[in-house]
Write an enzyme that holds these catalytic residues in place. Structure first.
Site, short mmCIF file in Angstrom:
data_model
loop_
_atom_site.label_atom_id
_atom_site.label_comp_id
_atom_site.label_asym_id
_atom_site.label_seq_id
_atom_site.Cartn_x
_atom_site.Cartn_y
_atom_site.Cartn_z
CG HIS A 1 50.52 78.74 36.31
ND1 HIS A 1 49.91 79.36 35.25
CD2 HIS A 1 50.98 77.57 35.84
CE1 HIS A 1 49.99 78.58 34.18
NE2 HIS A 1 50.64 77.48 34.52
CD GLU B 1 49.52 84.01 37.82
OE1 GLU B 1 49.46 84.71 36.79
OE2 GLU B 1 50.18 82.96 37.89
CB CYS C 1 47.18 81.40 31.88
SG CYS C 1 47.03 80.35 33.34
CB CYS D 1 46.24 82.21 36.85
SG CYS D 1 47.58 81.01 37.02
#
Length: 155
Positions: free
Chosen positions: A58, A60, A88, A91
């Site tokens: 991801h 992040e 999410c 993260c």
């Protein structure tokens, strides 16, 4: 950089994140940019799940990993993370673990968001760290980026 800024105060940083997210054709267009406490750009992360077959790829996570390397410290205290999409749970956990001070995000994730929409992990007072959350910065532009991507995928 973290002296209680309003949503509009982060517009320039979010524009940079939107530009970074726009450069992806294969990946879901999400970008995360880590800024130091002094406002210097430390790292930029974009989604890499499709290209690396890594479920943790991801934006992040990528920005946090690169930022920790750049600053030579896993503690990102005083830093601000600017993300085009609400993080999410995974993260949010990484944001908490790295001690990031402020999260700024654009579009809300009404299915998996952990920055206040579905879950509010980042401000849970039961945890040993909480994060200042600034939601909805350039929300329309960030949402449009995702809508365009998924609209193209469907057609």
């Amino acid at each position: 950089m973290n002296a209680r800024r309003s949503t509009n105060d982060y517009s320039r940083e979010m524009e940079i994140a939107i530009e970074a997210a726009s450069n992806s054709s294969l990946e879901v267009p999400v970008a995360a940019i880590l800024y130091s406490g002094g406002g210097e750009l430390v790292s930029v992360g974009t989604n890499t799940r499709e290209s690396t077959n890594d479920p943790t790829g991801h934006a992040e996570i990528m920005a946090i990993r690169e930022g920790a390397l750049a600053l030579n410290d896993w503690r990102l205290e005083g830093c601000t993370l600017v993300v085009t999409l609400e993080p999410c749970i995974m993260c949010a956990g990484a944001i908490l673990a790295s001690r990031i001070e402020t999260l700024v995000f654009g579009a809300f994730d009404l299915k998996e968001g952990a920055g206040g929409s579905v879950y509010d992990v980042l401000r849970d007072r039961r945890l040993n760290h909480s994060v200042e959350v600034v939601p909805g910065v350039l929300e329309r532009e960030c949402s449009q980026l995702l809508s365009n991507f998924f609209g193209t995928k469907r057609s």
